[in-house]
Design a protein around this motif. Structure first.
Motif, PDB file in Angstrom:
ATOM      1  N   LYS A  81      -8.978 -43.712  35.025  1.00 34.43           N
ATOM      2  CA  LYS A  81      -8.706 -43.961  36.448  1.00 34.43           C
ATOM      3  C   LYS A  81      -8.670 -42.640  37.220  1.00 34.43           C
ATOM      4  CE  LYS A  81      -6.165 -48.270  35.774  1.00 34.43           C
ATOM      5  NZ  LYS A  81      -6.975 -49.185  36.518  1.00 34.43           N
ATOM      6  N   ARG A  82      -8.019 -41.642  36.656  1.00 33.91           N
ATOM      7  CA  ARG A  82      -7.953 -40.318  37.296  1.00 33.91           C
ATOM      8  C   ARG A  82      -9.320 -39.658  37.306  1.00 33.91           C
ATOM      9  NH1 ARG A  82      -3.661 -36.449  37.757  1.00 33.91           N
ATOM     10  NH2 ARG A  82      -4.365 -35.141  39.467  1.00 33.91           N
ATOM     11  N   HIS A  83     -10.044 -39.815  36.218  1.00 27.55           N
ATOM     12  CA  HIS A  83     -11.402 -39.267  36.109  1.00 27.55           C
ATOM     13  C   HIS A  83     -12.277 -39.798  37.250  1.00 27.55           C
ATOM     14  CE1 HIS A  83     -15.116 -37.947  34.191  1.00 27.55           C
ATOM     15  NE2 HIS A  83     -15.543 -39.192  34.081  1.00 27.55           N
ATOM     16  N   LEU A  84     -12.209 -41.094  37.506  1.00 28.52           N
ATOM     17  CA  LEU A  84     -13.010 -41.686  38.578  1.00 28.52           C
ATOM     18  C   LEU A  84     -12.548 -41.233  39.957  1.00 28.52           C
ATOM     19  CD1 LEU A  84     -13.488 -45.275  37.132  1.00 28.52           C
ATOM     20  CD2 LEU A  84     -15.197 -43.441  37.271  1.00 28.52           C
ATOM     21  N   GLU A  85     -11.252 -41.011  40.128  1.00 29.53           N
ATOM     22  CA  GLU A  85     -10.756 -40.477  41.401  1.00 29.53           C
ATOM     23  C   GLU A  85     -11.332 -39.091  41.661  1.00 29.53           C
ATOM     24  OE1 GLU A  85      -6.483 -40.535  41.169  1.00 29.53           O
ATOM     25  OE2 GLU A  85      -6.416 -42.737  41.138  1.00 29.53           O
ATOM     26  N   TYR A  86     -11.300 -38.231  40.636  1.00 26.60           N
ATOM     27  CA  TYR A  86     -11.898 -36.896  40.775  1.00 26.60           C
ATOM     28  C   TYR A  86     -13.400 -37.016  41.049  1.00 26.60           C
ATOM     29  CZ  TYR A  86      -7.866 -34.145  39.102  1.00 26.60           C
ATOM     30  OH  TYR A  86      -6.645 -33.524  38.960  1.00 26.60           O
ATOM     31  N   TRP A  87     -14.063 -37.899  40.316  1.00 24.53           N
ATOM     32  CA  TRP A  87     -15.498 -38.102  40.493  1.00 24.53           C
ATOM     33  C   TRP A  87     -15.814 -38.419  41.953  1.00 24.53           C
ATOM     34  CZ3 TRP A  87     -19.583 -38.049  36.949  1.00 24.53           C
ATOM     35  CH2 TRP A  87     -20.801 -38.543  37.429  1.00 24.53           C
ATOM     36  N   ASP A  88     -15.112 -39.404  42.500  1.00 21.72           N
ATOM     37  CA  ASP A  88     -15.356 -39.824  43.882  1.00 21.72           C
ATOM     38  C   ASP A  88     -15.112 -38.703  44.876  1.00 21.72           C
ATOM     39  OD1 ASP A  88     -16.072 -42.370  43.032  1.00 21.72           O
ATOM     40  OD2 ASP A  88     -14.096 -43.228  43.424  1.00 21.72           O
ATOM     41  N   GLU A  89     -14.128 -37.866  44.591  1.00 22.65           N
ATOM     42  CA  GLU A  89     -13.802 -36.783  45.510  1.00 22.65           C
ATOM     43  C   GLU A  89     -14.736 -35.582  45.374  1.00 22.65           C
ATOM     44  OE1 GLU A  89     -10.050 -33.961  46.870  1.00 22.65           O
ATOM     45  OE2 GLU A  89      -9.686 -35.655  45.522  1.00 22.65           O
ATOM     46  N   CYS A  90     -15.195 -35.303  44.162  1.00 26.49           N
ATOM     47  CA  CYS A  90     -15.896 -34.047  43.901  1.00 26.49           C
ATOM     48  C   CYS A  90     -17.414 -34.132  43.822  1.00 26.49           C
ATOM     49  CB  CYS A  90     -15.382 -33.434  42.603  1.00 26.49           C
ATOM     50  SG  CYS A  90     -13.633 -32.996  42.659  1.00 26.49           S
ATOM     51  N   ILE A  91     -17.955 -35.225  43.320  1.00 26.30           N
ATOM     52  CA  ILE A  91     -19.407 -35.298  43.118  1.00 26.30           C
ATOM     53  C   ILE A  91     -20.100 -35.549  44.448  1.00 26.30           C
ATOM     54  CG2 ILE A  91     -21.294 -36.597  42.003  1.00 26.30           C
ATOM     55  CD1 ILE A  91     -19.698 -34.810  40.075  1.00 26.30           C
ATOM     56  N   ASP A  92     -21.094 -34.727  44.740  1.00 26.72           N
ATOM     57  CA  ASP A  92     -21.872 -34.827  45.978  1.00 26.72           C
ATOM     58  C   ASP A  92     -22.906 -35.934  45.819  1.00 26.72           C
ATOM     59  OD1 ASP A  92     -23.512 -34.505  48.184  1.00 26.72           O
ATOM     60  OD2 ASP A  92     -23.727 -32.336  47.953  1.00 26.72           O
ATOM     61  N   MET A  93     -22.639 -37.081  46.411  1.00 26.98           N
ATOM     62  CA  MET A  93     -23.524 -38.237  46.262  1.00 26.98           C
ATOM     63  C   MET A  93     -24.779 -38.130  47.137  1.00 26.98           C
ATOM     64  SD  MET A  93     -22.029 -39.622  43.834  1.00 26.98           S
ATOM     65  CE  MET A  93     -23.048 -41.066  43.623  1.00 26.98           C
ATOM     66  N   GLU A  94     -24.834 -37.135  48.021  1.00 22.31           N
ATOM     67  CA  GLU A  94     -26.059 -36.907  48.802  1.00 22.31           C
ATOM     68  C   GLU A  94     -27.117 -36.186  47.965  1.00 22.31           C
ATOM     69  OE1 GLU A  94     -25.219 -35.111  52.573  1.00 22.31           O
ATOM     70  OE2 GLU A  94     -23.675 -36.595  53.031  1.00 22.31           O
ATOM     71  N   TYR A  95     -26.684 -35.576  46.876  1.00 21.46           N
ATOM     72  CA  TYR A  95     -27.577 -34.890  45.942  1.00 21.46           C
ATOM     73  C   TYR A  95     -27.939 -35.865  44.831  1.00 21.46           C
ATOM     74  CZ  TYR A  95     -28.993 -31.600  42.282  1.00 21.46           C
ATOM     75  OH  TYR A  95     -29.683 -30.938  41.287  1.00 21.46           O
ATOM     76  N   LYS A  96     -29.216 -36.035  44.614  1.00 21.18           N
ATOM     77  CA  LYS A  96     -29.658 -36.944  43.544  1.00 21.18           C
ATOM     78  C   LYS A  96     -29.425 -36.274  42.194  1.00 21.18           C
ATOM     79  CE  LYS A  96     -33.713 -39.499  41.925  1.00 21.18           C
ATOM     80  NZ  LYS A  96     -33.705 -39.118  40.551  1.00 21.18           N
ATOM     81  N   PRO A  97     -28.602 -36.897  41.332  1.00 24.14           N
ATOM     82  CA  PRO A  97     -28.385 -36.311  40.004  1.00 24.14           C
ATOM     83  C   PRO A  97     -29.714 -36.127  39.265  1.00 24.14           C
ATOM     84  CG  PRO A  97     -26.900 -38.152  40.372  1.00 24.14           C
ATOM     85  CD  PRO A  97     -27.886 -38.153  41.503  1.00 24.14           C
ATOM     86  N   VAL A  98     -29.785 -35.073  38.498  1.00 22.59           N
ATOM     87  CA  VAL A  98     -31.003 -34.760  37.766  1.00 22.59           C
ATOM     88  C   VAL A  98     -30.790 -35.097  36.294  1.00 22.59           C
ATOM     89  CG1 VAL A  98     -32.621 -32.939  37.102  1.00 22.59           C
ATOM     90  CG2 VAL A  98     -31.572 -32.912  39.382  1.00 22.59           C
ATOM     91  N   ASP A  99     -31.523 -36.095  35.814  1.00 23.34           N
ATOM     92  CA  ASP A  99     -31.500 -36.435  34.402  1.00 23.34           C
ATOM     93  C   ASP A  99     -32.541 -35.583  33.698  1.00 23.34           C
ATOM     94  OD1 ASP A  99     -29.535 -38.488  34.478  1.00 23.34           O
ATOM     95  OD2 ASP A  99     -31.022 -39.850  35.316  1.00 23.34           O
ATOM     96  N   MET A 100     -32.083 -34.731  32.811  1.00 20.70           N
ATOM     97  CA  MET A 100     -32.999 -33.870  32.066  1.00 20.70           C
ATOM     98  C   MET A 100     -33.783 -34.723  31.082  1.00 20.70           C
ATOM     99  SD  MET A 100     -32.181 -31.017  33.395  1.00 20.70           S
ATOM    100  CE  MET A 100     -30.847 -30.477  34.430  1.00 20.70           C
ATOM    101  N   GLU A 101     -35.026 -34.348  30.875  1.00 21.84           N
ATOM    102  CA  GLU A 101     -35.879 -35.088  29.954  1.00 21.84           C
ATOM    103  C   GLU A 101     -35.660 -34.579  28.534  1.00 21.84           C
ATOM    104  OE1 GLU A 101     -40.614 -35.900  29.207  1.00 21.84           O
ATOM    105  OE2 GLU A 101     -39.933 -35.417  31.217  1.00 21.84           O
ATOM    106  N   LEU A 102     -35.326 -35.484  27.649  1.00 25.33           N
ATOM    107  CA  LEU A 102     -35.079 -35.142  26.252  1.00 25.33           C
ATOM    108  C   LEU A 102     -36.402 -34.862  25.547  1.00 25.33           C
ATOM    109  CD1 LEU A 102     -33.031 -34.932  23.899  1.00 25.33           C
ATOM    110  CD2 LEU A 102     -33.436 -37.368  23.500  1.00 25.33           C
TER     111      LEU A 102
END
Length: 119
Positions: A81-102
């Motif tokens: 629950k705390r992890h998700l609170e930090y996630w919502d506050e800290c992760i920039d959702m305007e930036y598309k996450p980059v999934d690295m290719e394995l």
């Protein structure tokens, strides 16, 4: 079957200290954090930090996980629950996450055997 992922997330400007607090929280509650992994079928989870010359901070999430694990969003654990609170506050959702290719996936046979026995 195991899934190996590496994803780059950008931290919102001005939230760098909060993001460090997040990582400190997870590290300070290491045993409880590790305890959440079983239900998620998460075998390895590591976070790396990068601070680029343009002033952005990025977190790279590396994981090795099994199939059909519980979603962190469904967890009742105070850690998640705390992890998700930090996630919502800290992760920039305007930036598309980059999934690295394995390109290469090497898991020692002894480790793979443990993962398979858990599946």
């Amino acid at each position: 079957m195991t899934k190996v992922e590496l994803t780059r997330f950008r931290i919102r400007k001005g939230k760098e200290a909060k993001a460090q607090e997040w990582m400190d929280f997870l590290n300070e509650h290491h045993a409880d954090t590790v305890a959440t992994m079983a239900g998620e079928k998460m075998y390895v989870e590591s976070v790396f930090k990068e601070e680029d010359p343009d002033g952005y901070t990025y977190f790279y999430w590396y994981s090795v996980q099994g199939e059909d694990g519980n979603a962190v969003e469904e967890s009742e654990s105070y850690i998640d629950k705390r992890h998700l609170e930090y996630w919502d506050e800290c992760i920039d959702m305007e930036y598309k996450p980059v999934d690295m290719e394995l390109e290469e996936d090497l898991i020692a046979p002894a480790v793979e055997k443990v993962i398979e026995s858990d599946a």
